[in-house]
Design an enzyme around this catalytic site. Structure first.
Site, PDB file in Angstrom:
ATOM      1  N   TYR A  38      31.828  -6.966 -67.163  1.00 50.94           N
ATOM      2  CA  TYR A  38      33.270  -7.027 -67.663  1.00 50.94           C
ATOM      3  C   TYR A  38      33.757  -8.281 -67.422  1.00 50.94           C
ATOM      4  CZ  TYR A  38      38.066  -5.471 -68.593  1.00 50.94           C
ATOM      5  OH  TYR A  38      39.233  -5.151 -69.335  1.00 50.94           O
ATOM      6  N   SER A  84      48.263 -14.642 -59.491  1.00 51.29           N
ATOM      7  CA  SER A  84      46.964 -14.530 -59.284  1.00 51.29           C
ATOM      8  C   SER A  84      46.383 -15.757 -59.342  1.00 51.29           C
ATOM      9  CB  SER A  84      46.162 -13.330 -60.125  1.00 51.29           C
ATOM     10  OG  SER A  84      45.904 -13.720 -61.464  1.00 51.29           O
ATOM     11  N   GLU A 115      39.989 -20.791 -47.527  1.00 52.53           N
ATOM     12  CA  GLU A 115      39.954 -19.341 -46.888  1.00 52.53           C
ATOM     13  C   GLU A 115      38.925 -18.500 -47.482  1.00 52.53           C
ATOM     14  OE1 GLU A 115      43.900 -18.293 -47.664  1.00 52.53           O
ATOM     15  OE2 GLU A 115      44.731 -19.854 -46.296  1.00 52.53           O
ATOM     16  N   LYS A 117      38.082 -15.427 -49.436  1.00 52.29           N
ATOM     17  CA  LYS A 117      38.790 -14.478 -50.276  1.00 52.29           C
ATOM     18  C   LYS A 117      38.285 -12.905 -50.182  1.00 52.29           C
ATOM     19  CE  LYS A 117      40.170 -14.003 -55.317  1.00 52.29           C
ATOM     20  NZ  LYS A 117      39.298 -12.658 -55.889  1.00 52.29           N
ATOM     21  N   ASP A 119      38.142  -8.973 -50.325  1.00 53.61           N
ATOM     22  CA  ASP A 119      38.092  -8.260 -51.617  1.00 53.61           C
ATOM     23  C   ASP A 119      38.831  -6.960 -51.081  1.00 53.61           C
ATOM     24  OD1 ASP A 119      37.583  -7.139 -53.931  1.00 53.61           O
ATOM     25  OD2 ASP A 119      35.342  -6.587 -53.571  1.00 53.61           O
ATOM     26  N   ARG A 138      51.289  -5.616 -54.943  1.00 53.94           N
ATOM     27  CA  ARG A 138      51.722  -6.491 -56.079  1.00 53.94           C
ATOM     28  C   ARG A 138      52.057  -5.996 -57.441  1.00 53.94           C
ATOM     29  NH1 ARG A 138      47.639 -11.065 -58.489  1.00 53.94           N
ATOM     30  NH2 ARG A 138      46.577  -9.225 -59.336  1.00 53.94           N
ATOM     31  N   GLU A 174      46.106  -9.938 -47.785  1.00 59.67           N
ATOM     32  CA  GLU A 174      45.159  -8.865 -48.269  1.00 59.67           C
ATOM     33  C   GLU A 174      44.845  -7.826 -47.430  1.00 59.67           C
ATOM     34  OE1 GLU A 174      44.551  -9.563 -51.366  1.00 59.67           O
ATOM     35  OE2 GLU A 174      42.555  -8.974 -51.985  1.00 59.67           O
ATOM     36  N   TYR A 226      47.785 -14.693 -45.931  1.00 61.11           N
ATOM     37  CA  TYR A 226      47.339 -15.756 -46.555  1.00 61.11           C
ATOM     38  C   TYR A 226      48.394 -16.616 -47.112  1.00 61.11           C
ATOM     39  CZ  TYR A 226      47.077 -12.958 -50.752  1.00 61.11           C
ATOM     40  OH  TYR A 226      47.133 -12.149 -51.881  1.00 61.11           O
ATOM     41  N   LYS A 291      43.137 -24.144 -51.517  1.00 57.66           N
ATOM     42  CA  LYS A 291      44.711 -24.620 -51.730  1.00 57.66           C
ATOM     43  C   LYS A 291      44.738 -25.932 -51.392  1.00 57.66           C
ATOM     44  CE  LYS A 291      45.430 -19.486 -50.371  1.00 57.66           C
ATOM     45  NZ  LYS A 291      46.015 -18.756 -49.360  1.00 57.66           N
ATOM     46  N   LYS A 315      34.377 -18.157 -57.004  1.00 57.31           N
ATOM     47  CA  LYS A 315      33.909 -16.685 -57.015  1.00 57.31           C
ATOM     48  C   LYS A 315      32.432 -17.070 -56.556  1.00 57.31           C
ATOM     49  CE  LYS A 315      34.799 -13.283 -59.395  1.00 57.31           C
ATOM     50  NZ  LYS A 315      34.829 -12.276 -60.525  1.00 57.31           N
ATOM     51  N   CYS A 409      16.858  18.302 -71.902  1.00 58.33           N
ATOM     52  CA  CYS A 409      17.614  17.815 -70.896  1.00 58.33           C
ATOM     53  C   CYS A 409      16.634  18.509 -69.530  1.00 58.33           C
ATOM     54  CB  CYS A 409      18.896  18.706 -70.866  1.00 58.33           C
ATOM     55  SG  CYS A 409      19.629  18.586 -68.996  1.00 58.33           S
ATOM     56  N   CYS A 412      18.267  21.795 -68.070  1.00 57.08           N
ATOM     57  CA  CYS A 412      18.557  22.904 -68.698  1.00 57.08           C
ATOM     58  C   CYS A 412      17.844  23.189 -69.956  1.00 57.08           C
ATOM     59  CB  CYS A 412      20.011  22.937 -69.036  1.00 57.08           C
ATOM     60  SG  CYS A 412      20.608  22.081 -70.813  1.00 57.08           S
ATOM     61  N   CYS A 427      23.648  16.015 -73.359  1.00 61.92           N
ATOM     62  CA  CYS A 427      23.183  17.186 -73.222  1.00 61.92           C
ATOM     63  C   CYS A 427      23.713  18.030 -74.013  1.00 61.92           C
ATOM     64  CB  CYS A 427      23.040  17.529 -71.566  1.00 61.92           C
ATOM     65  SG  CYS A 427      22.626  19.159 -71.570  1.00 61.92           S
ATOM     66  N   CYS A 433      24.311  23.947 -68.768  1.00 65.76           N
ATOM     67  CA  CYS A 433      23.545  23.076 -68.287  1.00 65.76           C
ATOM     68  C   CYS A 433      23.883  23.103 -66.654  1.00 65.76           C
ATOM     69  CB  CYS A 433      23.626  21.701 -68.691  1.00 65.76           C
ATOM     70  SG  CYS A 433      22.617  20.310 -67.706  1.00 65.76           S
TER      71      CYS A 433
HETATM   72  S1  IVH Z   1      46.231 -16.925 -52.503  1.00 66.18           S
HETATM   73  C1  IVH Z   1      49.376 -17.755 -55.657  1.00 66.18           C
HETATM   74  N1  IVH Z   1      44.413 -16.357 -50.463  1.00 66.18           N
HETATM   75  O1  IVH Z   1      42.848 -12.699 -54.393  1.00 66.18           O
HETATM   76  C2  IVH Z   1      48.284 -17.564 -54.821  1.00 66.18           C
HETATM   77  N2  IVH Z   1      44.583 -14.927 -52.165  1.00 66.18           N
HETATM   78  O2  IVH Z   1      43.487 -13.328 -58.160  1.00 66.18           O
HETATM   79  C3  IVH Z   1      48.234 -16.322 -54.287  1.00 66.18           C
HETATM   80  N3  IVH Z   1      43.024 -12.741 -52.230  1.00 66.18           N
HETATM   81  O3  IVH Z   1      45.950 -11.727 -55.747  1.00 66.18           O
HETATM   82  C4  IVH Z   1      46.681 -15.743 -53.691  1.00 66.18           C
HETATM   83  N4  IVH Z   1      41.953 -13.459 -50.340  1.00 66.18           N
HETATM   84  O4  IVH Z   1      45.010 -10.457 -53.550  1.00 66.18           O
HETATM   85  C5  IVH Z   1      44.888 -16.013 -51.731  1.00 66.18           C
HETATM   86  N5  IVH Z   1      42.738 -16.100 -48.571  1.00 66.18           N
HETATM   87  C6  IVH Z   1      43.434 -15.641 -49.929  1.00 66.18           C
HETATM   88  C7  IVH Z   1      43.109 -14.375 -50.774  1.00 66.18           C
HETATM   89  C8  IVH Z   1      43.671 -14.245 -51.880  1.00 66.18           C
HETATM   90  C9  IVH Z   1      42.272 -12.595 -51.095  1.00 66.18           C
HETATM   91  C10 IVH Z   1      43.463 -11.992 -53.489  1.00 66.18           C
HETATM   92  C11 IVH Z   1      44.926 -11.861 -53.687  1.00 66.18           C
HETATM   93  C12 IVH Z   1      45.269 -12.301 -55.209  1.00 66.18           C
HETATM   94  C13 IVH Z   1      43.616 -12.611 -55.758  1.00 66.18           C
HETATM   95  C14 IVH Z   1      43.711 -13.724 -56.570  1.00 66.18           C
END
Ligand code: IVH
Length: 679
Positions: A38, A84, A115, A117, A119, A138, A174, A226, A291, A315, A409, A412, A427, A433
């Site tokens: 996706y 985001s 930092e 990220k 999840d 959010r 987060e 964060y 950042k 990513k 199947c 069944c 099925c 089934c």
């Molecule tokens: S900074 C304006 N720092 O990732 C900047 N985001 O799509 C705001 N996330 O919505 C985000 N760890 O939920 C930032 N160390 C981190 C993060 C972090 C996870 C998430 C956050 C944000 C999404 C970004």
């Protein structure tokens, strides 16, 4: 064809595909592709729209910043929008990001904050004079949900800041479910014979949005802060790193893995380390956030429509491993969909041991050209559904067998068919089934549906094999003495189960609708239908057109519901449920208002109301004996105009019909037509 027309075609094709898959994922809970696939579609669309801005449409999935706001929690408008992040996936893209930054700043930034990220899900916390006064999700970035009571149960969220707290501060971070907590929760689920939770991120999100804070508390969530969203009455700070040290000093949880580096080489080294150590934490990470450290430089760089220019997410690629595919088998789900999956030699990937992986459908299996006996590449991204990427052709053995969808199947024996225009085989055994029936009953009793505690897989299997139940209605007439005859049950467990079943008889109509497993009717659609029709009988009686006329119900859903309602078996089931004592209608809302207050008043409601959905507004008028119609005419008493009212406003003005804003509408509801005359 011109390049522009090609781009427009491809973009609309991508949007249609994404809409289809988003619906399968969110509404049907039955995805055909992985999250990673996706994301690939989304990335292609983003790239295409960037190269050809003229093909962007207002409803493009790229315009969406976050999830929809639900009406269960009070809405909270964020003081500053919660943005985001844009993604990069390799060093070249990262350098591209810096190049753009250098152009806006006129210089190379000195220092980046790196930092992990996390999840999980974003949360905003407001502290007033050092006391936690509000926590909000959010939502769509502008408006989130007030989840303060739930956030208070999270131990790493301080309820009061340490010394010298600022007058007003809003921080963002987060929320996540630690792996250890997730594993423990799933061990409990397995023990109870219940379906395991899919992944820590979704479970954390679900836990934050619990009605009962005690449930949230039991989930052992945690948080890393964060960002400072807003700060008043505090020393002024020059860098993000200083800000994080400041909030850490106030007692907020700041990830010790954060690091300030001088330049992009330092960022790359951090990313490499993060990748190598991605499974060493008690939380899942799906990237690194970079950042610009210097706050004045952040302000100069500013934002695009969707994200800051001063930050970017790198990513991490999903982890991949090879293993042997020993077989391909199929599942039959509650809708009868037949899903092939690969049986794998166990392999540790993405932090978990994977023993099988979905192949989604026959076409996907063939497109990937995986054969039984192949060595295959298995991938698991931040999401948990592991997937087979494809075979390693160089290691294909001579005996590797091409797989075909079975004609019958395996559960069944009824024929498996591929309906025209669909990707999924089905099925044809209906609820005869055993696999389908089992999944259906399990869904019926499950979370979000009738929510019958204690009726998990193990119990459903037992009750089916012992012929205690054969359809959902049978659940409600189970005889306790019969249960006591089974080894699995004692006095206490029988009494608990019967109490849970009794309680389930009184679920809101929307839950029952969800439980019935009507195609395309998930929680949101079920709530819409329940709010509008109020009883299952009214839904059974509604025509397809009447269904499609409901706000939020599209033609496809209307067709699916009408088809379901037209099936005599389903009507018989509803009758049987009612006889068994299940409530199939919602009580009329208690009216303290004069039900004839708006007799003779005909309203048209247009635009978005901030205080109520249009359905609720309509219900409020009907409850007072008024009428609501769809178009403005000389018979209209008044037009209620919310945000972005469109052409109806112009028409009402042209006809000299009174126009009410939300406050005027509220007065009309409270006082009746006299509120119109005084205008
Ligand atoms: S900074 C304006 N720092 O990732 C900047 N985001 O799509 C705001 N996330 O919505 C985000 N760890 O939920 C930032 N160390 C981190 C993060 C972090 C996870 C998430 C956050 C944000 C999404 C970004």
């Amino acid at each position: 064809m011109s390049a522009g027309a090609d781009a427009a075609n491809r973009a609309s094709e991508l949007r249609a595909q994404m809409q289809y898959h988003a619906h399968r994922y969110h509404v049907l809970d039955d995805p055909e592709i992985s999250d990673a696939e996706y994301d690939d579609l989304l990335r292609e669309l983003v790239a295409l729209e960037e190269a050809h801005p003229e093909v962007v449409t207002a409803d493009s999935p790229t315009r969406r910043v976050g999830g929809p706001v639900s009406d269960a929690f009070a809405p909270v408008t964020h003081r500053e929008r919660m943005f985001s992040l844009d993604n990069v996936v390799d060093e070249a893209e990262l350098r591209g990001w810096e190049d753009r930054l250098v152009r806006v700043l006129d210089r190379t930034p000195v220092g980046y904050a790196c930092e992990l990220k996390i999840d999980g899900l974003a949360m905003s916390l407001t502290y007033t004079d050092g006391v936690l006064t509000q926590a909000a999700t959010r939502g769509d970035g502008v408006t989130g949900e007030d989840v303060t009571a739930n956030a208070r149960t999270i131990e790493s969220v301080p309820l009061r800041l340490l010394r010298d707290a600022p007058a007003l501060m809003e921080v963002r971070g987060e929320i996540y479910m630690p792996r250890s907590a997730f594993d423990a929760l799933n061990a409990q689920q397995a023990e109870a014979g219940e379906r395991p939770y899919v992944n820590p991120r979704n479970t954390a999100a679900g836990s934050v949005r619990q009605k009962d804070p005690a449930v949230t508390a039991s989930r052992r969530l945690s948080m890393w802060v964060y960002q400072i969203g807003y700060l008043e009455g505090a020393p002024s700070l020059a860098t993000h790193t200083e800000q994080m040290a400041y909030v850490a000093g106030l007692g907020l949880p700041v990830n010790p893995a954060n690091r300030r580096v001088d330049d992009l080489d330092g960022v790359c080294a951090y990313v490499t380390e993060a990748l190598a150590g991605r499974h060493d934490h008690d939380y899942e990470i799906d990237g690194v956030v970079i950042k610009v450290d210097h706050l004045p430089a952040q302000r100069t760089a500013g934002f695009t429509a969707k994200s800051p220019r001063w930050a970017v997410a790198f990513k991490l690629p999903p982890e991949e491993k090879t293993t042997l595919l020993t077989d391909i088998a199929v599942n039959v789900g509650r809708t009868g969909a037949v899903t092939p999956y690969a049986v794998l030699e166990p392999v540790f990937v993405g932090g978990v041991t994977v023993t099988n992986a979905t192949l989604h459908n026959e076409r996907e299996a063939h497109r990937k050209d995986v054969r039984i006996g192949d060595t295959v590449v298995v991938r698991r991204a931040g999401d948990v559904i592991p997937e087979v990427v494809g075979p390693v052709p160089a290691r294909r053995r001579r005996g590797a067998k091409v797989w075909r969808m079975p004609e019958q199947c395996p559960f069944c024996g009824n024929p498996i068919i591929l309906p025209e225009g669909e990707a999924k085989h089905r099925c044809t055994g209906g609820y005869a089934c055993p696999s389908r029936l089992r999944e259906y009953l399990f869904h019926f009793a499950g979370r979000g549906a009738m929510d019958i505690e204690g009726l998990g897989y193990k119990t459903v299997d037992l009750l089916l094999s012992e012929r205690v139940i054969a359809d959902p209605a049978d659940i409600f007439t189970i005889d306790g003495d019969v249960l006591l005859g089974f080894e699995r049950f004692g006095e206490l467990s029988v009494s608990n189960l019967l109490t849970a079943i009794e309680a389930a008889k009184d679920r809101p109509l929307s839950r029952l609708l969800t439980a019935l497993g009507i195609r395309m009717v998930g929680g949101t659609v079920a709530r819409t239908l329940a709010r509008h029709f109020r009883s299952l009988d009214a839904i059974l009686d509604a025509t397809e057109d009447e269904l499609a006329a409901v706000d939020g119900i599209g033609p496809e859903i209307a067709r699916s519901v009408a088809e379901w309602a037209g099936d005599p078996d389903n009507r018989a089931l509803v009758a049987k449920l009612e006889v068994a004592g299940v409530r199939i209608a919602d009580p009329e809302p208690e009216e303290t208002v004069d039900s004839g207050l708006l007799a003779g008043v005909t309203l048209v409601i247009t635009g978005t109301l901030s205080s109520a959905s249009r359905d609720d507004a309509r219900a409020a008028v009907l409850a007072r004996g008024g009428k609501v119609t769809g178009s403005v005419s000389s018979k209209t008493s008044a037009l209620v105009a919310g945000e972005a009212p469109g052409s109806k406003l112009a028409k009402a003005e042209a006809l000299g019909i009174p126009v009410l804003d939300e406050a005027g509408f509220a007065r009309l509801l409270a006082e009746g037509p006299s509120a119109l005359e005084e205008r």
